[in-house]
Design a protein around this motif. Sequence first.
Motif, PDB file in Angstrom:
ATOM      1  N   LYS A 187       0.832  -1.207   0.000  1.00 43.58           N
ATOM      2  CA  LYS A 187       0.000   0.000   0.000  1.00 43.58           C
ATOM      3  C   LYS A 187       0.865   1.254   0.000  1.00 43.58           C
ATOM      4  O   LYS A 187       0.553   2.232  -0.693  1.00 43.58           O
ATOM      5  N   ALA A 188       1.955   1.226   0.756  1.00 44.36           N
ATOM      6  CA  ALA A 188       2.869   2.371   0.778  1.00 44.36           C
ATOM      7  C   ALA A 188       3.483   2.586  -0.602  1.00 44.36           C
ATOM      8  O   ALA A 188       3.577   3.726  -1.083  1.00 44.36           O
ATOM      9  N   VAL A 189       3.887   1.504  -1.250  1.00 43.94           N
ATOM     10  CA  VAL A 189       4.465   1.607  -2.598  1.00 43.94           C
ATOM     11  C   VAL A 189       3.441   2.199  -3.565  1.00 43.94           C
ATOM     12  O   VAL A 189       3.761   3.077  -4.375  1.00 43.94           O
ATOM     13  N   ASN A 190       2.205   1.743  -3.478  1.00 43.13           N
ATOM     14  CA  ASN A 190       1.153   2.277  -4.358  1.00 43.13           C
ATOM     15  C   ASN A 190       0.920   3.763  -4.109  1.00 43.13           C
ATOM     16  O   ASN A 190       0.721   4.536  -5.051  1.00 43.13           O
ATOM     17  N   LEU A 191       0.943   4.165  -2.843  1.00 46.27           N
ATOM     18  CA  LEU A 191       0.795   5.590  -2.524  1.00 46.27           C
ATOM     19  C   LEU A 191       1.946   6.398  -3.118  1.00 46.27           C
ATOM     20  O   LEU A 191       1.740   7.480  -3.679  1.00 46.27           O
ATOM     21  N   ALA A 211       1.819   9.316  -5.879  1.00 48.08           N
ATOM     22  CA  ALA A 211       2.431  10.625  -5.640  1.00 48.08           C
ATOM     23  C   ALA A 211       3.408  10.978  -6.762  1.00 48.08           C
ATOM     24  O   ALA A 211       3.449  12.128  -7.220  1.00 48.08           O
ATOM     25  N   ARG A 212       4.169   9.991  -7.224  1.00 48.29           N
ATOM     26  CA  ARG A 212       5.107  10.230  -8.327  1.00 48.29           C
ATOM     27  C   ARG A 212       4.350  10.689  -9.569  1.00 48.29           C
ATOM     28  O   ARG A 212       4.756  11.633 -10.241  1.00 48.29           O
ATOM     29  N   GLY A 213       3.222  10.042  -9.853  1.00 47.20           N
ATOM     30  CA  GLY A 213       2.398  10.452 -10.987  1.00 47.20           C
ATOM     31  C   GLY A 213       1.883  11.866 -10.816  1.00 47.20           C
ATOM     32  O   GLY A 213       1.850  12.650 -11.773  1.00 47.20           O
ATOM     33  N   VAL A 228       4.626  19.023 -12.614  1.00 48.35           N
ATOM     34  CA  VAL A 228       5.684  19.564 -13.467  1.00 48.35           C
ATOM     35  C   VAL A 228       5.097  20.004 -14.803  1.00 48.35           C
ATOM     36  O   VAL A 228       5.391  21.100 -15.302  1.00 48.35           O
ATOM     37  N   ARG A 229       4.227  19.156 -15.369  1.00 44.35           N
ATOM     38  CA  ARG A 229       3.581  19.528 -16.639  1.00 44.35           C
ATOM     39  C   ARG A 229       2.734  20.783 -16.476  1.00 44.35           C
ATOM     40  O   ARG A 229       2.726  21.659 -17.345  1.00 44.35           O
ATOM     41  N   MET A 230       2.016  20.865 -15.359  1.00 47.52           N
ATOM     42  CA  MET A 230       1.186  22.046 -15.116  1.00 47.52           C
ATOM     43  C   MET A 230       2.035  23.315 -15.086  1.00 47.52           C
ATOM     44  O   MET A 230       1.651  24.342 -15.647  1.00 47.52           O
ATOM     45  N   ILE A 231       3.179  23.245 -14.430  1.00 47.67           N
ATOM     46  CA  ILE A 231       4.062  24.410 -14.351  1.00 47.67           C
ATOM     47  C   ILE A 231       4.595  24.742 -15.738  1.00 47.67           C
ATOM     48  O   ILE A 231       4.619  25.915 -16.138  1.00 47.67           O
ATOM     49  N   ALA A 290      -0.177  15.847  -3.341  1.00 43.67           N
ATOM     50  CA  ALA A 290       0.989  14.949  -3.400  1.00 43.67           C
ATOM     51  C   ALA A 290       1.646  14.842  -2.024  1.00 43.67           C
ATOM     52  O   ALA A 290       2.056  13.754  -1.604  1.00 43.67           O
ATOM     53  N   MET A 291       1.729  15.958  -1.323  1.00 41.06           N
ATOM     54  CA  MET A 291       2.310  15.942   0.023  1.00 41.06           C
ATOM     55  C   MET A 291       1.493  15.052   0.962  1.00 41.06           C
ATOM     56  O   MET A 291       2.061  14.316   1.781  1.00 41.06           O
ATOM     57  N   ALA A 292       0.177  15.093   0.839  1.00 40.36           N
ATOM     58  CA  ALA A 292      -0.685  14.259   1.677  1.00 40.36           C
ATOM     59  C   ALA A 292      -0.428  12.781   1.405  1.00 40.36           C
ATOM     60  O   ALA A 292      -0.389  11.962   2.340  1.00 40.36           O
TER      61      ALA A 292
END
Length: 87
Positions: free
Chosen positions: A7-11, A15-17, A23-26, A42-44
């Motif tokens: 579950k941690a890996v999936n989170l 977050a990476r996505g 980055v694309r938005m910026i 992403a921080m959450a």
Amino acid sequence: MNEDKKKAVNLLKTARGQVDGIVRMIEEDRYCVDISKQILSAMALLKKANNRILEQHIRHCVKDAIEEGKGEEKIDEVIDILDVYLK
């Protein structure tokens, strides 16, 4: 790998996505408030993943160390992490 680590890996992958999307938005010069909201999201996810990892550490590594009479070092590690986390 146990279920909580999965579950941690999936989170973290989620977050990476999100970070890639930010980055694309910026790069696309999107609205700053929308970017900020995505950063907070992403921080959450990162906090949630960290909580899962720390919980596993306490339930397994710290518990085992205490049972072996070597818990002080593990407890100090957790306290140091919480000190950073709670700032």
